[in-house]
Enzyme design. Sequence first.
Site, PDB file in Angstrom:
ATOM      1  N   TYR A  47      46.976  65.421 -14.238  1.00 14.33           N
ATOM      2  CA  TYR A  47      48.430  65.102 -13.952  1.00 14.33           C
ATOM      3  C   TYR A  47      49.616  65.307 -15.557  1.00 14.33           C
ATOM      4  CZ  TYR A  47      46.861  61.618 -11.308  1.00 14.33           C
ATOM      5  OH  TYR A  47      46.590  61.316  -9.286  1.00 14.33           O
ATOM      6  N   HIS A 130      38.127  63.112  -9.256  1.00 12.00           N
ATOM      7  CA  HIS A 130      38.991  63.709  -9.073  1.00 12.00           C
ATOM      8  C   HIS A 130      38.217  64.790  -8.146  1.00 12.00           C
ATOM      9  CE1 HIS A 130      43.465  64.119  -9.947  1.00 12.00           C
ATOM     10  NE2 HIS A 130      43.244  63.414  -9.067  1.00 12.00           N
TER      11      HIS A 130
END
Length: 312
Positions: A47, A130
């Site tokens: 992010y 992830h």
Amino acid sequence: MLPQNRLGFGSAAIGNLYTTVDPSTAQQAVETAWENGIRYFDTAPHYGLGLAEKRLGAALAQYPRDDYVLSSKVGRLLVPAHQRSAVEHGFEVDEPLRRVWDFSRDGVLRSIEQSLTRLSTDRLDIVYLHDPDDHWPQAVGEAAPALAGLRDQGVIRAFGAGMNQSAMLTRFVRETSVDVVLLAGRLTLLDSSATKDLLPAAREHDVTVVAAGVFNSGLLARPRPAQNAKYDYVQAPAELITRARAIADVCTTHGVTLPEAAIAYPLRFSEVTSVLLGMRSPTEVTENVRCYEVSVPEALWEDLAGKGLTGA
């Protein structure tokens, strides 16, 4: 420690997802979440090339570490780049870094160490693999055992996987010792496919489910879906916009809005402990909390199912 909050704070937005967020607004978003009782915060190196982790860590530094649950992710290492980044993967960033896929044991350990530094904290409660969609052999053969070892040593409290699909998450539940899975977009008013594979497996193996992407990239985020709304990160097909509007009409007859129902829907399932929502400003936090607190009548779900608008 697993998420106890029914509503969690997703930090991708304060990592400049789709648009730049100034530091003070990001700080205020986290503080507003705290003031409204939110105690589960999720982030990832992906992010904003670490920006979300830095901003979240700075904002949380004022609160007792034992009073909240913090999760981050592994699988994308951040390494030096020859040039600074511009808009990449939807994040508006300006850092001399790039993402490198790495689900090796060493990559996991390096990623966690880097995340702890960016977050300015001494521990993570939960670590997710992830998006290991294209990396199953290494993720299950190296990363999962490495995280299981850290959990068993007490370095982290739990580990799991975070993905946009339920099929591989179901494999993680059945074939590894994950404690929790983070599922995006597959347990929503428009796509309830996880009810057929992941939820039964989670129930059988006593694994916690955190639901994310409940707005399906924005299509369910407004009381009346826009014609240019996105679904799974791209322009929504016309037939899905039509269906979302039909669901919105039924919601209106029951006195609730589409986003209120979208948040409530996954929480109907006992396997789901939390809904994780992305929040970029105090205003978004306040509105998300308001939507979450709305009591949705059981008759709405019966009506939607009866009209064939939802799958569960």
